[in-house]
Design a protein around this motif. Structure first.
Motif, PDB file in Angstrom:
ATOM      1  N   GLN A 134      38.475  44.233  55.506  1.00 42.15           N
ATOM      2  CA  GLN A 134      39.733  43.781  55.345  1.00 42.15           C
ATOM      3  C   GLN A 134      40.236  44.181  54.095  1.00 42.15           C
ATOM      4  O   GLN A 134      39.682  43.958  53.184  1.00 42.15           O
ATOM      5  CB  GLN A 134      39.743  42.329  55.356  1.00 42.15           C
ATOM      6  N   LEU A 135      41.337  45.135  54.318  1.00 42.94           N
ATOM      7  CA  LEU A 135      41.627  45.816  52.619  1.00 42.94           C
ATOM      8  C   LEU A 135      43.152  45.442  52.693  1.00 42.94           C
ATOM      9  O   LEU A 135      44.081  45.368  53.906  1.00 42.94           O
ATOM     10  CB  LEU A 135      41.364  47.434  53.030  1.00 42.94           C
ATOM     11  N   LYS A 136      43.618  45.272  51.539  1.00 38.41           N
ATOM     12  CA  LYS A 136      45.132  44.842  51.259  1.00 38.41           C
ATOM     13  C   LYS A 136      45.934  46.181  51.330  1.00 38.41           C
ATOM     14  O   LYS A 136      45.183  47.333  51.141  1.00 38.41           O
ATOM     15  CB  LYS A 136      45.288  44.330  49.881  1.00 38.41           C
ATOM     16  N   ALA A 137      47.026  46.309  51.581  1.00 40.67           N
ATOM     17  CA  ALA A 137      48.068  47.507  51.737  1.00 40.67           C
ATOM     18  C   ALA A 137      48.115  48.183  50.512  1.00 40.67           C
ATOM     19  O   ALA A 137      47.731  49.536  50.495  1.00 40.67           O
ATOM     20  CB  ALA A 137      49.228  46.947  51.983  1.00 40.67           C
ATOM     21  N   ARG A 138      47.944  47.619  49.309  1.00 39.63           N
ATOM     22  CA  ARG A 138      47.871  48.229  48.336  1.00 39.63           C
ATOM     23  C   ARG A 138      46.572  49.102  47.883  1.00 39.63           C
ATOM     24  O   ARG A 138      46.631  50.266  47.474  1.00 39.63           O
ATOM     25  CB  ARG A 138      48.151  47.293  46.982  1.00 39.63           C
ATOM     26  N   THR A 139      45.428  48.515  48.373  1.00 34.34           N
ATOM     27  CA  THR A 139      44.143  49.177  48.361  1.00 34.34           C
ATOM     28  C   THR A 139      44.330  50.482  49.144  1.00 34.34           C
ATOM     29  O   THR A 139      43.831  51.570  48.733  1.00 34.34           O
ATOM     30  CB  THR A 139      43.047  48.233  48.781  1.00 34.34           C
ATOM     31  N   ILE A 140      44.746  50.298  50.380  1.00 36.82           N
ATOM     32  CA  ILE A 140      44.729  51.460  51.251  1.00 36.82           C
ATOM     33  C   ILE A 140      45.624  52.486  50.690  1.00 36.82           C
ATOM     34  O   ILE A 140      45.442  53.402  50.649  1.00 36.82           O
ATOM     35  CB  ILE A 140      45.217  51.054  52.675  1.00 36.82           C
ATOM     36  N   GLN A 141      46.772  52.039  50.125  1.00 39.70           N
ATOM     37  CA  GLN A 141      47.748  53.107  49.625  1.00 39.70           C
ATOM     38  C   GLN A 141      47.000  53.852  48.269  1.00 39.70           C
ATOM     39  O   GLN A 141      47.003  55.086  48.253  1.00 39.70           O
ATOM     40  CB  GLN A 141      49.149  52.387  48.984  1.00 39.70           C
ATOM     41  N   GLU A 142      46.437  53.089  47.643  1.00 39.73           N
ATOM     42  CA  GLU A 142      45.756  53.724  46.274  1.00 39.73           C
ATOM     43  C   GLU A 142      44.709  54.520  46.736  1.00 39.73           C
ATOM     44  O   GLU A 142      44.433  55.653  46.349  1.00 39.73           O
ATOM     45  CB  GLU A 142      45.200  52.659  45.489  1.00 39.73           C
TER      46      GLU A 142
END
Length: 414
Positions: free
Chosen positions: A364-372
């Motif tokens: 489970q990854l937050k959208a911000r983590t995926i973007q980074e």
């Protein structure tokens, strides 16, 4: 003899859950020990006064040697002679996992389609929740997934069910379990769930009372030569991880093997299929610590028809890729997970799509983590995004030939 536990000010001591430790032995002991003690005829050894067995070491060594080398109930996961706990959070599918285990041990097929179960013998299952129709429906789905015939399994008398759990503080009910195992020997006994079997006699936080409650069924199963799995819940506080999430200190301190499962991802498909990814941790005194992820999907042929067949699929997910070459080999775990999802999905993927794919793999990854992560992958030459126009979402493609699909117009060339 008093079991008083007090601090330096004379106040009752607290256990690690903040619950006062008992100052007297639990009253349940008197109910548990009417159970008939083991006899020498069953190979347990002589019984002394009060049911305590005292022997010379030589006798113990001879008995252990005569028993032969230890074997597995579930290879690498659960020894053949072990007792312990399988715990999970609410609605994680504990009963699905336990019924899969019952069928696997009885039929000698891999648990969860992955962990071999050597042929061991019949299984006795106590189920306190769900009802017989629902349990039979699940068992049929599990057998179909394993290419087994439930009716043949029944004809061979490899599974015996009780649609109620025994009261573990009742000498009469423990005697009934002992009698069942004497008449129908089993390789494994399952009690699901613990809270109904305890019936308010002890709380998980009371180490001593819970230990006394569990000691009775443990003795019955050991006397009969059966492994024991007790199913229970995670705590409600959200504290800890793995085995530390098991409700209270009692079951966790008692079990030789502790398996704990948490929901990493949950989704429903347009056809009504329910998919759950579980992160499972297993620890035990004789085991190397084990962690794995399981994806389970359940679908009803006719969602509105309670009699329609269920379709069950389960797989243990592969370990996170650790064979990435070059710059990818030094990436943080979150970057590797996103890269694996990007390569699996191919060209032109959105952040939301990558979030769904990584979640389905148990991360489970937050959208911000995926973007980074995508920006880092772009900097490492492993991903390419569309032009970052004002107010426009970017779409991403892998830039290496290991992707599942070809590159799109905006995906960049390998």
């Amino acid at each position: 003899m008093s079991g008083d536990h007090r601090d330096d000010r004379g106040r009752p001591g607290l256990d690690r859950d903040g619950v006062p430790l008992p100052t007297e032995p639990p009253g349940e002991l008197a109910e548990v020990f009417p159970l008939h003690p083991p006899t020498a005829a069953r190979g347990i050894g002589p019984v002394g006064r009060g049911g305590l067995v005292v022997e010379d070491l030589a006798a113990v060594l001879a008995r252990v040697q005569a028993a032969g080398p230890p074997t597995w109930l579930i290879e690498g996961v659960w020894p053949r002679d072990a007792y312990g706990v399988f715990a999970a959070e609410d609605k994680a599918g504990k009963t699905w996992a336990i019924l899969d285990l019952a069928v696997s041990v009885a039929a000698g097929t891999p648990w969860l389609g992955h962990f071999p179960c050597p042929p061991a013998g019949p299984v006795l299952v106590f189920l306190g929740e769900g009802g017989e129709r629902a349990m039979v429906r699940r068992l049929r789905a599990i057998c179909a997934h394993k290419h087994l015939d439930l009716d043949e399994l029944a004809a061979r008398r490899l599974l015996r069910l009780c649609l109620r759990v025994p009261k573990l503080t009742s000498g009469d009910e423990l005697q009934a379990v002992a009698g069942e195992l004497a008449a129908h020997p089993a390789a494994l006994v399952i009690v699901d769930p613990l809270y109904l079997a305890v019936a308010g006699a002890a709380t998980g936080a009371d180490l001593y009372a819970m230990g006394a409650v569990l000691a009775g069924i443990q003795a019955v199963c050991q006397h009969a030569g059966a492994a024991l799995v007790v199913v229970t819940h995670w705590n409600k506080t959200g504290e800890g991880r793995g085995a530390k999430r098991i409700s209270g200190v009692g079951p966790g301190a008692w079990g030789r093997v502790l398996a704990s499962a948490g929901v990493a991802h949950r989704a429903s498909g347009p056809d009504g299929a329910s998919t759950v990814v579980l992160s499972v941790d297993v620890i035990g005194g004789e085991l190397a610590e084990l962690a794995f992820r399981v994806r389970r999907t359940v679908r009803a042929e006719g969602p509105a028809d309670l009699a329609s067949p269920l379709h069950y699929q389960v797989e243990v997910l592969p370990e996170d890729p650790d064979d990435l070459e070059g710059a990818a080999g030094a990436l943080k775990p979150s970057r590797r997970w996103v890269l694996a999802a990007l390569r699996a999905g191919g060209a032109v993927q959105s952040v939301a799509q990558l979030g769904d794919r990584t979640a389905a793999d148990g991360h489970q990854l937050k959208a911000r983590t995926i973007q980074e992560a995508l920006l880092d992958l772009e900097g490492a030459g492993l991903a390419a995004g569309t032009d970052p126009g004002a107010g426009l979402a970017r779409y991403w493609s892998p830039t290496d030939p290991t992707s599942a699909a070809g590159q799109g117009e905006d995906g960049g060339d390998p």
